[in-house]
Design a protein around this motif. Structure first.
Motif, PDB file in Angstrom:
ATOM      1  N   ASP A   1      42.711  47.971 -15.833  1.00 58.20           N
ATOM      2  CA  ASP A   1      42.520  47.196 -14.610  1.00 58.20           C
ATOM      3  C   ASP A   1      42.822  48.046 -13.385  1.00 58.20           C
ATOM      4  O   ASP A   1      42.059  48.027 -12.399  1.00 58.20           O
ATOM      5  CB  ASP A   1      43.420  45.962 -14.628  1.00 58.20           C
ATOM      6  N   PHE A   2      43.909  48.808 -13.410  1.00 58.95           N
ATOM      7  CA  PHE A   2      44.230  49.682 -12.276  1.00 58.95           C
ATOM      8  C   PHE A   2      43.162  50.748 -12.091  1.00 58.95           C
ATOM      9  O   PHE A   2      42.822  51.116 -10.963  1.00 58.95           O
ATOM     10  CB  PHE A   2      45.606  50.329 -12.472  1.00 58.95           C
ATOM     11  N   THR A   3      42.626  51.269 -13.190  1.00 60.02           N
ATOM     12  CA  THR A   3      41.580  52.278 -13.087  1.00 60.02           C
ATOM     13  C   THR A   3      40.326  51.690 -12.469  1.00 60.02           C
ATOM     14  O   THR A   3      39.670  52.304 -11.625  1.00 60.02           O
ATOM     15  CB  THR A   3      41.253  52.863 -14.468  1.00 60.02           C
ATOM     16  N   ARG A   4      39.982  50.470 -12.882  1.00 55.97           N
ATOM     17  CA  ARG A   4      38.817  49.784 -12.328  1.00 55.97           C
ATOM     18  C   ARG A   4      39.007  49.538 -10.829  1.00 55.97           C
ATOM     19  O   ARG A   4      38.100  49.744 -10.024  1.00 55.97           O
ATOM     20  CB  ARG A   4      38.597  48.478 -13.087  1.00 55.97           C
ATOM     21  N   ARG A   5      40.200  49.110 -10.452  1.00 55.21           N
ATOM     22  CA  ARG A   5      40.479  48.846  -9.040  1.00 55.21           C
ATOM     23  C   ARG A   5      40.450  50.140  -8.216  1.00 55.21           C
ATOM     24  O   ARG A   5      39.969  50.168  -7.086  1.00 55.21           O
ATOM     25  CB  ARG A   5      41.833  48.151  -8.893  1.00 55.21           C
ATOM     26  N   ALA A   6      40.999  51.214  -8.790  1.00 57.43           N
ATOM     27  CA  ALA A   6      40.970  52.500  -8.101  1.00 57.43           C
ATOM     28  C   ALA A   6      39.538  52.958  -7.878  1.00 57.43           C
ATOM     29  O   ALA A   6      39.172  53.450  -6.802  1.00 57.43           O
ATOM     30  CB  ALA A   6      41.755  53.537  -8.895  1.00 57.43           C
ATOM     31  N   SER A   7      38.711  52.790  -8.895  1.00 58.07           N
ATOM     32  CA  SER A   7      37.317  53.193  -8.802  1.00 58.07           C
ATOM     33  C   SER A   7      36.594  52.411  -7.700  1.00 58.07           C
ATOM     34  O   SER A   7      35.857  52.981  -6.895  1.00 58.07           O
ATOM     35  CB  SER A   7      36.643  52.957 -10.155  1.00 58.07           C
ATOM     36  N   ARG A   8      36.806  51.122  -7.678  1.00 57.75           N
ATOM     37  CA  ARG A   8      36.153  50.286  -6.670  1.00 57.75           C
ATOM     38  C   ARG A   8      36.647  50.647  -5.274  1.00 57.75           C
ATOM     39  O   ARG A   8      35.874  50.673  -4.311  1.00 57.75           O
ATOM     40  CB  ARG A   8      36.420  48.810  -6.969  1.00 57.75           C
ATOM     41  N   ALA A   9      37.944  50.927  -5.140  1.00 58.20           N
ATOM     42  CA  ALA A   9      38.506  51.295  -3.852  1.00 58.20           C
ATOM     43  C   ALA A   9      37.917  52.606  -3.334  1.00 58.20           C
ATOM     44  O   ALA A   9      37.649  52.756  -2.140  1.00 58.20           O
ATOM     45  CB  ALA A   9      40.031  51.412  -3.962  1.00 58.20           C
ATOM     46  N   ILE A  10      37.678  53.552  -4.235  1.00 54.98           N
ATOM     47  CA  ILE A  10      37.088  54.831  -3.837  1.00 54.98           C
ATOM     48  C   ILE A  10      35.653  54.634  -3.379  1.00 54.98           C
ATOM     49  O   ILE A  10      35.207  55.243  -2.398  1.00 54.98           O
ATOM     50  CB  ILE A  10      37.192  55.842  -4.992  1.00 54.98           C
ATOM     51  N   ASP A  11      34.905  53.783  -4.068  1.00 50.76           N
ATOM     52  CA  ASP A  11      33.545  53.460  -3.625  1.00 50.76           C
ATOM     53  C   ASP A  11      33.564  52.900  -2.204  1.00 50.76           C
ATOM     54  O   ASP A  11      32.753  53.273  -1.357  1.00 50.76           O
ATOM     55  CB  ASP A  11      32.901  52.439  -4.556  1.00 50.76           C
ATOM     56  N   SER A  12      34.485  51.963  -1.956  1.00 54.23           N
ATOM     57  CA  SER A  12      34.571  51.333  -0.631  1.00 54.23           C
ATOM     58  C   SER A  12      34.999  52.338   0.433  1.00 54.23           C
ATOM     59  O   SER A  12      34.459  52.353   1.543  1.00 54.23           O
ATOM     60  CB  SER A  12      35.563  50.162  -0.672  1.00 54.23           C
ATOM     61  N   TYR A  13      35.961  53.187   0.090  1.00 53.03           N
ATOM     62  CA  TYR A  13      36.486  54.160   1.053  1.00 53.03           C
ATOM     63  C   TYR A  13      35.422  55.187   1.451  1.00 53.03           C
ATOM     64  O   TYR A  13      35.288  55.539   2.621  1.00 53.03           O
ATOM     65  CB  TYR A  13      37.697  54.866   0.423  1.00 53.03           C
ATOM     66  N   THR A  14      34.663  55.660   0.481  1.00 51.90           N
ATOM     67  CA  THR A  14      33.655  56.689   0.767  1.00 51.90           C
ATOM     68  C   THR A  14      32.306  56.102   1.155  1.00 51.90           C
ATOM     69  O   THR A  14      31.436  56.811   1.654  1.00 51.90           O
ATOM     70  CB  THR A  14      33.440  57.584  -0.471  1.00 51.90           C
ATOM     71  N   ARG A  15      32.129  54.790   0.895  1.00 50.05           N
ATOM     72  CA  ARG A  15      30.836  54.123   1.114  1.00 50.05           C
ATOM     73  C   ARG A  15      29.731  54.814   0.307  1.00 50.05           C
ATOM     74  O   ARG A  15      28.605  54.981   0.769  1.00 50.05           O
ATOM     75  CB  ARG A  15      30.475  54.081   2.599  1.00 50.05           C
ATOM     76  N   ARG A  16      30.103  55.186  -0.911  1.00 48.19           N
ATOM     77  CA  ARG A  16      29.162  55.826  -1.818  1.00 48.19           C
ATOM     78  C   ARG A  16      29.380  55.278  -3.217  1.00 48.19           C
ATOM     79  O   ARG A  16      30.444  54.748  -3.538  1.00 48.19           O
ATOM     80  CB  ARG A  16      29.365  57.342  -1.847  1.00 48.19           C
ATOM     81  N   LYS A  17      28.356  55.440  -4.066  1.00 48.60           N
ATOM     82  CA  LYS A  17      28.463  55.079  -5.469  1.00 48.60           C
ATOM     83  C   LYS A  17      28.289  56.341  -6.298  1.00 48.60           C
ATOM     84  O   LYS A  17      27.334  57.086  -6.098  1.00 48.60           O
ATOM     85  CB  LYS A  17      27.401  54.047  -5.841  1.00 48.60           C
ATOM     86  N   PHE A  18      29.206  56.549  -7.207  1.00 46.27           N
ATOM     87  CA  PHE A  18      29.223  57.788  -7.982  1.00 46.27           C
ATOM     88  C   PHE A  18      28.740  57.563  -9.413  1.00 46.27           C
ATOM     89  O   PHE A  18      29.177  58.224 -10.340  1.00 46.27           O
ATOM     90  CB  PHE A  18      30.627  58.386  -7.955  1.00 46.27           C
ATOM     91  N   TYR A  19      27.831  56.636  -9.557  1.00 50.71           N
ATOM     92  CA  TYR A  19      27.220  56.320 -10.832  1.00 50.71           C
ATOM     93  C   TYR A  19      25.743  56.044 -10.573  1.00 50.71           C
ATOM     94  O   TYR A  19      25.346  55.729  -9.450  1.00 50.71           O
ATOM     95  CB  TYR A  19      27.877  55.084 -11.455  1.00 50.71           C
ATOM     96  N   PRO A  20      24.876  56.176 -11.573  1.00 55.56           N
ATOM     97  CA  PRO A  20      23.444  55.962 -11.367  1.00 55.56           C
ATOM     98  C   PRO A  20      23.064  54.483 -11.468  1.00 55.56           C
ATOM     99  O   PRO A  20      23.527  53.775 -12.356  1.00 55.56           O
ATOM    100  CB  PRO A  20      22.809  56.767 -12.506  1.00 55.56           C
TER     101      PRO A  20
END
Length: 299
Positions: free
Chosen positions: A47-66
């Motif tokens: 759960d923490f990993t999922r939240r960290a991943s989502r937070a990074i997407d929001s912070y960078t305004r990018r998606k790092f998956y296809p």
């Protein structure tokens, strides 16, 4: 990633979002130095990993998956269309307000003026081809593009060949696949080649499909969620190669590090102290670790 709610989002929208950037449970447990028998926090770690991943997407305004999607763009130039988003591949394109297919063989993808850098943000027509974009009636939504979105700075090496294949045919409605044994290395020398929580690509061309490895028995059977991130489940023959998505290394580090920090903060919160004349000493929770912020700045 769209998956703060995990598999539920996958079932609703067929897009797993965070699931594909988060690390495998094995990797996270190793990073946290947890003993093999200490499994009571596994759900919290994911759960923490999922939240960290989502937070990074929001912070960078990018998606790092296809993720595959179709968009409509206004006609602006006869020899160029700008996507205004991170594009990994152009799967299909039509002009004349979507009525006419445009040959991909006469198009060059580029990132600004650089043809050798991904992700791309535009497509340009080969000046020697004699082809040009066109529209009918209105320039609005004149160009329709089937795009594979996402951010990866070296997309040629983003999909890592597992050095394994399907060992039996896989029908579109089947959710358990038989694959080459997990022992052995993938094409870049990493082992195991398969794990839970991976994004796979199976098939190519019209039958290309992304799947999520929901669980893996450590041998040859893996439970899949089929046709995710804008793709559709297809039938695949035995011996079809299996490719695994390789996340940007710095994003991978930032996700693991931020998840670790969140996990440790939840167990033993650390606060910084600010002394003010008016209010005395104020305790404030730490913000993101500086090494995570430094890694993400350039994104």
């Amino acid at each position: 990633f769209q998956a703060e709610d995990g598999i539920r989002d996958a079932q609703e929208s067929r897009g797993l979002g965070d699931v594909y950037k988060r690390q495998t449970l094995r990797e996270m447990r190793s990073y946290l130095s947890l003993a093999s028998q200490n499994t009571q926090d596994d759900d919290r770690i994911l759960d923490f990993t999922r939240r960290a991943s989502r937070a990074i997407d929001s912070y960078t305004r990018r998606k790092f998956y296809p993720e595959r999607k179709t968009f409509k763009f206004d006609y602006a130039k006869s020899d160029e269309v700008r996507f205004d988003r991170d594009v990994l591949e152009l799967k299909g394109l039509s002009d004349l307000n979507g009525a006419s297919g445009f040959g991909l063989g006469v198009l060059f993808l580029s990132c600004g003026d650089d043809y050798n850098r991904s992700p791309y943000d535009r497509a340009r027509v080969n000046s020697n081809s004699g082809s040009l974009f066109n529209y009918q009636g209105t320039t609005q939504q004149a160009i329709h593009a089937d795009l594979l979105l996402g951010y990866h700075e070296d997309y040629d090496y983003a999909w890592i060949y597992s050095n394994g294949t399907l060992t039996a045919s896989l029908a579109s409605a089947i959710t358990t696949a038989s694959v080459s044994a997990s022992s052995g290395e993938n094409e870049i020398g990493l082992s195991p080649r398969y794990e839970s929580n991976q994004l796979w690509k199976i098939g190519s061309g019209a039958s290309e499909e992304f799947v999520y490895t929901k669980s893996f028995d450590g041998g040859s059977l893996v439970e899949l969620i089929r046709g995710i991130n804008g793709t559709v489940a297809h039938d695949h023959a035995s011996d079809t190669p299996v490719y695994v998505w390789g996340v940007e290394p710095e994003i991978k580090f930032a996700t693991v590090r931020l998840a670790q920090w969140q996990y440790e903060q939840a167990q033993n919160p650390i606060y910084s102290k600010l002394v003010t004349p008016q209010f005395g000493t104020i305790e404030m929770p730490f913000t993101w670790p500086l090494d995570v912020q430094d890694k993400l700045k350039r994104f």
